[in-house]
Write an enzyme that holds these catalytic residues in place. Structure first.
Site, PDB file in Angstrom:
ATOM      1  N   MET A   1      34.749  42.573  31.523  1.00 55.98           N
ATOM      2  CA  MET A   1      35.579  41.454  32.304  1.00 55.98           C
ATOM      3  C   MET A   1      36.859  41.314  31.901  1.00 55.98           C
ATOM      4  O   MET A   1      37.661  40.514  32.089  1.00 55.98           O
ATOM      5  CB  MET A   1      34.597  40.278  32.325  1.00 55.98           C
ATOM      6  CG  MET A   1      33.497  40.373  33.004  1.00 55.98           C
ATOM      7  SD  MET A   1      33.506  41.244  34.640  1.00 55.98           S
ATOM      8  CE  MET A   1      33.940  39.573  35.444  1.00 55.98           C
TER       9      MET A   1
ATOM     10  N   HIS B   1      33.423  49.287  40.470  1.00 53.87           N
ATOM     11  CA  HIS B   1      33.800  48.347  41.155  1.00 53.87           C
ATOM     12  C   HIS B   1      32.923  48.086  42.290  1.00 53.87           C
ATOM     13  O   HIS B   1      32.552  49.039  43.079  1.00 53.87           O
ATOM     14  CB  HIS B   1      35.155  48.120  41.706  1.00 53.87           C
ATOM     15  CG  HIS B   1      35.718  47.041  42.679  1.00 53.87           C
ATOM     16  ND1 HIS B   1      36.053  46.016  41.814  1.00 53.87           N
ATOM     17  CD2 HIS B   1      35.827  46.776  43.585  1.00 53.87           C
ATOM     18  CE1 HIS B   1      36.403  44.839  42.494  1.00 53.87           C
ATOM     19  NE2 HIS B   1      36.194  45.541  43.845  1.00 53.87           N
TER      20      HIS B   1
HETATM   21  C1  GRF Z   1      28.343  45.293  38.374  1.00 53.44           C
HETATM   22  O1  GRF Z   1      28.096  45.024  39.342  1.00 53.44           O
HETATM   23  C2  GRF Z   1      29.827  46.013  38.134  1.00 53.44           C
HETATM   24  O2  GRF Z   1      30.113  46.468  39.181  1.00 53.44           O
HETATM   25  C3  GRF Z   1      30.688  44.885  38.090  1.00 53.44           C
HETATM   26  O3  GRF Z   1      29.911  44.055  37.229  1.00 53.44           O
HETATM   27  C4  GRF Z   1      28.588  44.292  37.050  1.00 53.44           C
HETATM   28  C5  GRF Z   1      28.285  44.649  35.815  1.00 53.44           C
HETATM   29  O4  GRF Z   1      26.530  44.378  35.683  1.00 53.44           O
HETATM   30  N1  GRF Z   1      32.030  45.372  37.553  1.00 53.44           N
HETATM   31  P1  GRF Z   1      25.983  44.708  34.159  1.00 53.44           P
HETATM   32  O5  GRF Z   1      26.689  44.193  33.182  1.00 53.44           O
HETATM   33  O6  GRF Z   1      26.177  46.307  34.259  1.00 53.44           O
HETATM   34  O7  GRF Z   1      24.617  44.484  34.475  1.00 53.44           O
END
Ligand code: GRF
Length: 208
Positions: free
Chosen positions: A95, A114
């Site tokens: 993030m 994404h």
């Molecule tokens: C995923 O949906 C990805 O596309 C987005 O954040 C989410 C991450 O989920 N950028 P995780 O941490 O892999 O469970």
């Protein structure tokens, strides 16, 4: 065919790490010739760190204090992955933004996932935004990261249909299923050396 040398990858996470898990599982079941050499989390409480530790993958947990100096944090990230021998960096729910310090250490080698069909629905709330807009088809995009966030060369996309009966939760679940399938497949293409960025057009071509 001679056995392929596993691609050494580093993974960046911030949360649940379910995509990290999908990559770990694909490596374990032999469908992905890769080795995760290091997982870096932007948060110390990310559940993904536990997933990595369970799989005996070295981890580094950063925190808000570290990111107060964004440049220093990114130098630390780049150096840690270089020291670990990572050839590609895979962002999986990371993030924070990767900055020049990481991008120049890994040119066209930082990959992002994404949860929408770029260039639609950029930003941190892509699934919600697409659902609220009422699109009938959304999906996922895997692309190289560059300075322009969510604008790097696209490697692969998969469409996900929005059903009349969908709630945000059911749509989210199908988006994630698509991610768990496509991300390991794309990393496998990288491992096979089949992903090429055209320098002129900045588009990606997948070779046979
Ligand atoms: C995923 O949906 C990805 O596309 C987005 O954040 C989410 C991450 O989920 N950028 P995780 O941490 O892999 O469970």
């Amino acid at each position: 065919m001679a056995a392929m040398k596993p691609l050494k990858i580093g993974v960046l996470i911030s949360g649940n790490g379910s995509n990290l898990q999908a990559i770990i599982d694909a490596i374990d079941d032999g469908s992905l010739a890769a080795e995760i050499v290091l997982v870096v989390s932007s948060r110390p409480d990310a559940y993904g760190l536990e997933r990595a530790q369970r799989a005996n993958i070295p981890t580094i947990a950063l925190n808000r204090d570290v990111y107060k100096d964004v440049t220093a944090a990114n130098i630390l990230i780049a150096n840690s992955f270089k020291d670990a021998g990572a050839e590609y960096l895979i962002m999986a729910g990371y993030m924070r933004k990767v900055t020049e310090e990481v991008l120049s250490a890994y040119p066209d080698k930082v990959v992002n996932l994404h949860p929408a069909l770029l260039p639609s629905f950029k930003g941190a709330h892509a699934i919600e935004d697409a659902f609220a807009f009422g699109v009938k088809v959304t999906g996922i995009t895997i692309h190289f990261a560059n300075q322009d966030y969510d604008k790097g060369p696209i490697i692969a996309q998969r469409a996900v249909e929005v059903y009349e009966t969908d709630t945000l939760e059911t749509l989210e679940a199908r988006i994630h299923e698509a991610e768990y399938e496509l991300y390991p497949e794309v990393i496998s293409l990288l491992a096979q050396g089949r992903v090429h960025v055209d320098e002129e057009t900045r588009t990606v071509h997948i070779s046979e």
